[in-house]
Design a protein around this motif. Structure first.
Motif, PDB file in Angstrom:
ATOM      1  N   GLU A  79      -5.858   0.532  -9.947  1.00 30.52           N
ATOM      2  CA  GLU A  79      -7.230   0.554  -9.460  1.00 30.52           C
ATOM      3  C   GLU A  79      -7.700   2.004  -9.373  1.00 30.52           C
ATOM      4  N   THR A 105      -0.119   1.813  -9.439  1.00 37.26           N
ATOM      5  CA  THR A 105      -1.370   1.122  -9.138  1.00 37.26           C
ATOM      6  C   THR A 105      -2.282   1.259 -10.349  1.00 37.26           C
ATOM      7  N   SER A 165      -9.272   5.359  -7.816  1.00 37.73           N
ATOM      8  CA  SER A 165      -9.256   5.967  -6.489  1.00 37.73           C
ATOM      9  C   SER A 165      -9.999   7.295  -6.563  1.00 37.73           C
ATOM     10  N   GLN A 177      -5.790  -9.342  -8.430  1.00 34.75           N
ATOM     11  CA  GLN A 177      -6.726  -8.814  -9.432  1.00 34.75           C
ATOM     12  C   GLN A 177      -6.522  -9.590 -10.725  1.00 34.75           C
ATOM     13  N   PRO A 232       0.825  -1.213   0.000  1.00 36.90           N
ATOM     14  CA  PRO A 232       0.000   0.000   0.000  1.00 36.90           C
ATOM     15  C   PRO A 232       0.860   1.265   0.000  1.00 36.90           C
ATOM     16  N   ALA A 258      -4.047  -4.057  -3.267  1.00 34.47           N
ATOM     17  CA  ALA A 258      -5.449  -4.270  -2.889  1.00 34.47           C
ATOM     18  C   ALA A 258      -5.833  -5.749  -2.895  1.00 34.47           C
TER      19      ALA A 258
END
Length: 180
Positions: A40, A38, A42, A94, A33, A91
């Motif tokens: 994904e 990344t 946000s 995926q 994190p 996360a």
């Protein structure tokens, strides 16, 4: 590109040529994190356009610039993965169903060459996608090796562009740069 002017796009196709295999994801997503890259969505990402790319450059907590973007483009054979690919991410795991090249260009006024960087970002999904289905993706990419940390830039002399397929976002100001 002529600094803050983009010429008209031209699309060229070759007949009777097999679709190339999709390129590998580069860079792979961060698994811790708070690290980049990344892929994904946000709350910091620009809203996803109906078709095209939206992007902005922001500073991370540690003062480095990051490129945040959202895109929506039609699926095509050269983007679809032959099988779902499970990727470890911060996360959790995926599944990537497709990949999309993203090109970044940093243009400085009165400089002969732009600084260019190309990434191949994954598109996450639950099942394979047919041609022409809308692919929606997001990216947060580290620009620290392209834009100096703490750079305020100068909107009068330096701008950036992001290209996804035939779509362009820009000119984008560097973080902290005064707007024109």
């Amino acid at each position: 590109l002529a600094f803050d002017w983009i010429s008209n796009p031209v699309r060229v196709g070759l007949a009777a040529r097999p679709a190339p295999a999709p390129p590998p994801i580069d860079p792979l997503p961060a698994t811790k994190p708070g690290q980049l890259p990344t892929y994904e969505a946000s709350k910091h990402h620009p809203p996803t356009p109906d078709l095209g790319v939206a992007a902005r450059i922001e500073q991370t907590r540690d003062g480095h610039p990051a490129l945040l973007g959202s895109f929506a483009i039609p699926a095509a054979p050269e983007r679809r993965l032959p099988a779902l690919l499970t990727l470890p991410t911060a996360a959790g795991p995926q599944q990537a169903v497709a990949v999309v090249p993203v090109t970044f260009a940093l243009v400085t006024l009165d400089t002969a060459r732009a600084t260019i960087r190309r990434w191949v970002v994954p598109v996450f999904g639950a099942s394979p996608v047919p041609d022409a289905q809308r692919l929606v993706g997001h990216f947060a990419l580290d620009l620290r090796d392209l834009v100096p940390a703490g750079s305020t830039g100068n909107a009068a002399t330096q701008v950036a562009y992001v290209f996804v397929d035939r779509h362009v976002a820009g000119p984008l100001a560097l973080p902290g740069a005064p707007r024109r």
